[in-house]
Structures are given as structure tokens and as C-alpha cells.
Design a protein around this motif. Structure first.
Motif, PDB file in Angstrom:
ATOM      1  N   GLY A   1      21.337  45.013  35.140  1.00 30.91           N
ATOM      2  CA  GLY A   1      20.288  45.762  36.111  1.00 30.91           C
ATOM      3  C   GLY A   1      18.791  45.172  35.469  1.00 30.91           C
ATOM      4  O   GLY A   1      18.895  45.185  34.103  1.00 30.91           O
ATOM      5  N   ILE A   2      17.932  45.496  36.106  1.00 33.44           N
ATOM      6  CA  ILE A   2      16.502  45.518  35.574  1.00 33.44           C
ATOM      7  C   ILE A   2      15.618  46.624  35.873  1.00 33.44           C
ATOM      8  O   ILE A   2      15.864  47.266  37.032  1.00 33.44           O
ATOM      9  CB  ILE A   2      15.782  44.296  36.472  1.00 33.44           C
ATOM     10  CG1 ILE A   2      16.368  42.891  35.932  1.00 33.44           C
ATOM     11  CG2 ILE A   2      14.299  44.224  35.746  1.00 33.44           C
ATOM     12  CD1 ILE A   2      15.702  41.735  36.326  1.00 33.44           C
ATOM     13  N   ALA A   3      15.284  47.438  34.753  1.00 33.51           N
ATOM     14  CA  ALA A   3      14.549  48.551  34.850  1.00 33.51           C
ATOM     15  C   ALA A   3      13.053  48.188  35.354  1.00 33.51           C
ATOM     16  O   ALA A   3      12.255  47.438  34.746  1.00 33.51           O
ATOM     17  CB  ALA A   3      14.361  49.235  33.624  1.00 33.51           C
ATOM     18  N   CYS A   4      12.537  48.523  36.575  1.00 35.58           N
ATOM     19  CA  CYS A   4      11.273  48.383  37.281  1.00 35.58           C
ATOM     20  C   CYS A   4      10.289  49.623  37.090  1.00 35.58           C
ATOM     21  O   CYS A   4      10.853  50.555  37.481  1.00 35.58           O
ATOM     22  CB  CYS A   4      11.565  47.811  38.655  1.00 35.58           C
ATOM     23  SG  CYS A   4      12.746  46.319  38.947  1.00 35.58           S
ATOM     24  N   ILE A   5       9.237  49.463  37.060  1.00 38.41           N
ATOM     25  CA  ILE A   5       8.212  50.615  36.893  1.00 38.41           C
ATOM     26  C   ILE A   5       7.025  50.203  37.823  1.00 38.41           C
ATOM     27  O   ILE A   5       6.794  49.067  37.971  1.00 38.41           O
ATOM     28  CB  ILE A   5       7.653  50.664  35.317  1.00 38.41           C
ATOM     29  CG1 ILE A   5       6.930  49.291  34.824  1.00 38.41           C
ATOM     30  CG2 ILE A   5       8.893  50.999  34.462  1.00 38.41           C
ATOM     31  CD1 ILE A   5       6.600  49.666  33.394  1.00 38.41           C
ATOM     32  N   PRO A   6       6.533  51.208  38.286  1.00 39.29           N
ATOM     33  CA  PRO A   6       5.427  51.046  39.153  1.00 39.29           C
ATOM     34  C   PRO A   6       4.119  50.438  38.800  1.00 39.29           C
ATOM     35  O   PRO A   6       3.863  50.487  37.545  1.00 39.29           O
ATOM     36  CB  PRO A   6       5.410  52.415  39.827  1.00 39.29           C
ATOM     37  CG  PRO A   6       5.661  53.450  38.918  1.00 39.29           C
ATOM     38  CD  PRO A   6       6.864  52.643  38.270  1.00 39.29           C
ATOM     39  N   GLY A   7       3.223  50.060  39.519  1.00 41.63           N
ATOM     40  CA  GLY A   7       1.859  49.381  39.042  1.00 41.63           C
ATOM     41  C   GLY A   7       1.892  48.007  38.657  1.00 41.63           C
ATOM     42  O   GLY A   7       2.902  47.372  38.882  1.00 41.63           O
ATOM     43  N   GLN A   8       0.687  47.513  38.585  1.00 44.56           N
ATOM     44  CA  GLN A   8       0.373  46.342  38.255  1.00 44.56           C
ATOM     45  C   GLN A   8      -0.402  45.978  37.078  1.00 44.56           C
ATOM     46  O   GLN A   8      -1.646  45.995  37.155  1.00 44.56           O
ATOM     47  CB  GLN A   8      -0.256  45.582  39.603  1.00 44.56           C
ATOM     48  CG  GLN A   8       0.519  45.766  40.874  1.00 44.56           C
ATOM     49  CD  GLN A   8      -0.427  45.165  42.161  1.00 44.56           C
ATOM     50  OE1 GLN A   8      -1.289  46.089  42.538  1.00 44.56           O
ATOM     51  NE2 GLN A   8       0.051  44.196  42.885  1.00 44.56           N
ATOM     52  N   ALA A   9       0.418  45.869  36.223  1.00 43.47           N
ATOM     53  CA  ALA A   9      -0.159  45.804  34.568  1.00 43.47           C
ATOM     54  C   ALA A   9      -0.298  44.440  34.255  1.00 43.47           C
ATOM     55  O   ALA A   9      -1.119  44.079  33.045  1.00 43.47           O
ATOM     56  CB  ALA A   9       0.748  46.573  33.859  1.00 43.47           C
ATOM     57  N   TYR A  10       0.141  43.491  34.841  1.00 49.07           N
ATOM     58  CA  TYR A  10       0.046  42.013  34.449  1.00 49.07           C
ATOM     59  C   TYR A  10      -1.002  41.328  35.501  1.00 49.07           C
ATOM     60  O   TYR A  10      -1.013  41.511  36.686  1.00 49.07           O
ATOM     61  CB  TYR A  10       1.336  41.156  34.771  1.00 49.07           C
ATOM     62  CG  TYR A  10       1.131  39.919  34.059  1.00 49.07           C
ATOM     63  CD1 TYR A  10       1.467  39.435  32.731  1.00 49.07           C
ATOM     64  CD2 TYR A  10       0.906  38.617  34.969  1.00 49.07           C
ATOM     65  CE1 TYR A  10       1.355  38.253  32.259  1.00 49.07           C
ATOM     66  CE2 TYR A  10       0.659  37.343  34.215  1.00 49.07           C
ATOM     67  CZ  TYR A  10       0.703  37.319  32.895  1.00 49.07           C
ATOM     68  OH  TYR A  10       0.865  36.048  32.570  1.00 49.07           O
ATOM     69  N   HIS A  11      -2.044  40.695  35.303  1.00 53.25           N
ATOM     70  CA  HIS A  11      -2.918  40.151  36.025  1.00 53.25           C
ATOM     71  C   HIS A  11      -3.087  38.639  35.836  1.00 53.25           C
ATOM     72  O   HIS A  11      -3.392  38.076  34.994  1.00 53.25           O
ATOM     73  CB  HIS A  11      -4.408  40.747  35.711  1.00 53.25           C
ATOM     74  CG  HIS A  11      -4.348  42.136  35.562  1.00 53.25           C
ATOM     75  ND1 HIS A  11      -4.067  43.081  36.482  1.00 53.25           N
ATOM     76  CD2 HIS A  11      -4.508  42.956  34.470  1.00 53.25           C
ATOM     77  CE1 HIS A  11      -4.365  44.328  36.292  1.00 53.25           C
ATOM     78  NE2 HIS A  11      -4.413  44.300  34.936  1.00 53.25           N
ATOM     79  N   VAL A  12      -2.642  37.915  37.064  1.00 49.40           N
ATOM     80  CA  VAL A  12      -2.652  36.620  36.905  1.00 49.40           C
ATOM     81  C   VAL A  12      -3.809  35.995  37.501  1.00 49.40           C
ATOM     82  O   VAL A  12      -4.389  36.374  38.613  1.00 49.40           O
ATOM     83  CB  VAL A  12      -1.502  36.012  38.202  1.00 49.40           C
ATOM     84  CG1 VAL A  12      -1.821  34.493  38.272  1.00 49.40           C
ATOM     85  CG2 VAL A  12      -0.290  36.618  37.763  1.00 49.40           C
ATOM     86  N   PHE A  13      -4.647  35.124  36.768  1.00 49.17           N
ATOM     87  CA  PHE A  13      -6.038  34.698  37.163  1.00 49.17           C
ATOM     88  C   PHE A  13      -5.756  33.144  37.800  1.00 49.17           C
ATOM     89  O   PHE A  13      -5.087  32.235  37.404  1.00 49.17           O
ATOM     90  CB  PHE A  13      -6.697  33.958  35.796  1.00 49.17           C
ATOM     91  CG  PHE A  13      -8.031  33.542  36.051  1.00 49.17           C
ATOM     92  CD1 PHE A  13      -9.021  34.000  36.890  1.00 49.17           C
ATOM     93  CD2 PHE A  13      -8.128  31.944  35.871  1.00 49.17           C
ATOM     94  CE1 PHE A  13     -10.073  33.328  37.111  1.00 49.17           C
ATOM     95  CE2 PHE A  13      -9.417  31.536  36.139  1.00 49.17           C
ATOM     96  CZ  PHE A  13     -10.407  32.159  36.575  1.00 49.17           C
TER      97      PHE A  13
END
Length: 336
Positions: free
Chosen positions: A206-218
Motif C-alpha cells: 500500500g501507499i501512505a498518503c498525506i493531505p496537502g500539496q507540498a510539491y509544486h509543478v512549474f
């Protein structure tokens, strides 16, 4: 380095670099300021032809955690695979050189891995254009911290809701001992993640998923997969990936077979909606194969519960007269 940092496992962040002078300093600074201190930053110069190599070397003088490697150009997958060979960390992350991350991203990702025991953790991402505007989400982040089982995560990918990007993830490095990124292919993240989610050995439960958008794609509209003035090879690679995942799902998760079939139909329709009309010819073997697949799979598609009425309508029209439909579609757009 304090004792609390030395107790942390090392994280290797791999950054493929190619002719990226305007954006690289921002990317590297976002990694240098991580609250998770025990990390190394691997800048993989993939045969840049401008002053990027010198910039990488200069950035390395500013932080002992930065390691620079110069290699012959081989593309993003080649650079990532090279970085994996050099990485000394127990965990690895990937950042594209024109993007940037929040200061606490890797601390939060490792915390999720430590808490859940999963070999992979993921956080959300957003896309920002050159004027600083936040674009509509490609993937919606989770609202609460949770573990999504491999089968459930795969289903989300096949329904075009999940995030296949390795840039939003922290992964145990030993997951890459069996397969690595396919060199020369586009949509390589989807290809490798599906392999990881469906294999028996060294499985990802499985994959542990955390809330929020911490990675920013330009968002750069001139990138290979976003340039509207050219027909990207990614459309064909998407179909090859769809065929691969259908075979893997039939073997590992047969209950997802119809969803995987739906995914393949969707990718074929996407291909036919984007291929230049001039390339819809009898001597284009791949184009002919796509049309043939739609015709052979028509009845199964009509019974598929996961395809919308609109999908089925397009399927039928493209199976009957693909080039004629595109010509008509172009005329209607011109009238509008």
C-alpha cells in the motif's frame, strides 16, 4: 550534525538536470531548506549544452550535501536510473529541476512511512504557471492521512484519478532493485509504478498518503508532452502502458480487469482525438492497430460499466470512420 539527525535514515533526492539555468536555483534551495536534515541532493547533469553544468558545480560549493554528476545525455529516465546507482540513502525521492517543494515535505513523508510501515508515502501536488497562478488540480489530494492498499491505488490510477508521479513520493530504495525507469519512454512513472504495485517479489502492499500539496509543478507549455503544436509520442506510449497494465491486472487483480480494459479504450480514444489527420493513413501501422483494437473490442466496450455513454459514442464513431470523424470534428471547431 546533531545526534537526532544521525538517527534519521538518509534520504537521497535525485534531480535530473538539463539546460535549466533559470529554474534550478529555486529547486535546489527548496531542498537545501528541508526540515528533514539528513538528506543528500544528487544533481544529475544529463549532458546539458548551456551553462547548467557550471551552475550545478557552483551550487555544490554552497552545501556539502549536494553531489553533482555529469553524464552523456540519455533523457530523464536515464538520469534517474544513474542517480539511483549513486544514491547512498535508504530512501529516495525525485524532483524535476524546474519544480520546487515545501520545506517540510520530506519530513512529513518519512513520518508517514515510519508511522504506517509502508515502503512508499505520497503527498499532493499543484501546478503553477509562469505568472504564479495556480492551475486546476490534476489529482485531488487526500483529505486525511490514510493508507491506500495497492489494489485500491491501482484502481485510482486506472480511473485517471490517482497520481503516478514519483516526484510526489518518498520510496524505499530497495524497491528499485527489480525494475527501474524505462529509458526512452514517456509516461515512465506510470509504467514503473504499475510494475511495483502488481509484482509478487518486493511488493508494495500500500501507499501512505498525506493531505496537502507540498510539491509544486512549474507548468511550462513548451515541454515535450504539453506542446500543442506537435503530436507527442506520449499518446502511443500511453497505449502500450495500457496494454501492459491489462495483462498484469488479469494476472494479479482480475477483479479490476474491466476497469483496466476501460483504461485502454480511453487511451486509444485520446490517441485518435490528437493524432494529426495527415497521419491517419493506411501506411501508419500503429494508427491501424488502434482502430483495429477499437473494432475488435467494440462489444466488450458496450457492456463495460465503467465507460460513459460519451466514451461509448466516440468508440463507435471512431471504430466506423476514424478519419471522417476527425475531419468533421475539425470543421465543427472551425465553425465555432
Amino acid at each position: 550534525m546533531n545526534s537526532s539527525v544521525t538517527k534519521q535514515p538518509l534520504i537521497s533526492v535525485i534531480v535530473p538536470v538539463y539546460n535549466i539555468i533559470p529554474y534550478l536555483p529555486r529547486c535546489v534551495e527548496s531542498l537545501r531548506t528541508q526540515t528533514y536534515e539528513n538528506l543528500e541532493i544528487l544533481l544529475i547533469d544529463d549532458g546539458s549544452t548551456d551553462e547548467t553544468p557550471a551552475l550545478c558545480d557552483r551550487l555544490a560549493t554552497e552545501d556539502e550535501r549536494i553531489r553533482v554528476f555529469h553524464k552523456k545525455n540519455g533523457g530523464p529516465s536515464s538520469a534517474r536510473n544513474f542517480g539511483l546507482q549513486q544514491a547512498g540513502g535508504e530512501y529516495v525521492g525525485f524532483v524535476d529541476s524546474d519544480d520546487y517543494v515545501d520545506a517540510d515535505m520530506y519530513e512529513r513523508l518519512y513520518g508517514a512511512i515510519e508511522k504506517t510501515g509502508m515502503p512508499v508515502a505520497q503527498v499532493g501536488r499543484d501546478e503553477i504557471d509562469k505568472d504564479g497562478n495556480i492551475l486546476p488540480n490534476i489529482c485531488e489530494p487526500v483529505a486525511t492521512e490514510q493508507v491506500i492498499p495497492a489494489e485500491g491505488f491501482l484502481k485510482e490510477l486506472l480511473m485517471h484519478r490517482g497520481d503516478c508521479s514519483f516526484c510526489t513520493k518518498l520510496l524505499r530504495k530497495d524497491l528499485f532493485t527489480i525494475e527501474q525507469f524505462p529509458v526512452g519512454a514517456l509516461n515512465e512513472d506510470f509504467h514503473l509504478l504499475v510494475k511495483m504495485l502488481t509484482r509478487e517479489e518486493s511488493a508494495v502492499p500500500g501507499i501512505a498518503c498525506i493531505p496537502g500539496q507540498a510539491y509544486h509543478v512549474f507548468y511550462r507549455p513548451d515541454s515535450n508532452t504539453r506542446d500543442k503544436n506537435r503530436f507527442s509520442r506520449v499518446f502511443a506510449d500511453n497505449i502500450d502502458n495500457a496494454d501492459m497494465v491489462l495483462a498484469l491486472v488479469d494476472k494479479k487483480y482480475p477483479e479490476l480487469s474491466e476497469i483496466a480494459f476501460r483504461f485502454g479504450i480511453f487511451q486509444r480514444l485520446d490517441y485518435l482525438l490528437h493524432i494529426p489527420i495527415a497521419q491517419m493513413t493506411g501506411d501508419n501501422a500503429f494508427y491501424r492497430r488502434v482502430v483495429r483494437d477499437l473494432r475488435h473490442g467494440w462489444w466488450r466496450a458496450m457492456k463495460n460499466l465503467w465507460l460513459t455513454k460519451k466514451n461509448k459514442c466516440y468508440h463507435t464513431l471512431f471504430a466506423i470512420a476514424p478519419k471522417g470523424i476527425r475531419v468533421l470534428h475539425k470543421k465543427l471547431k472551425h465553425i465555432e
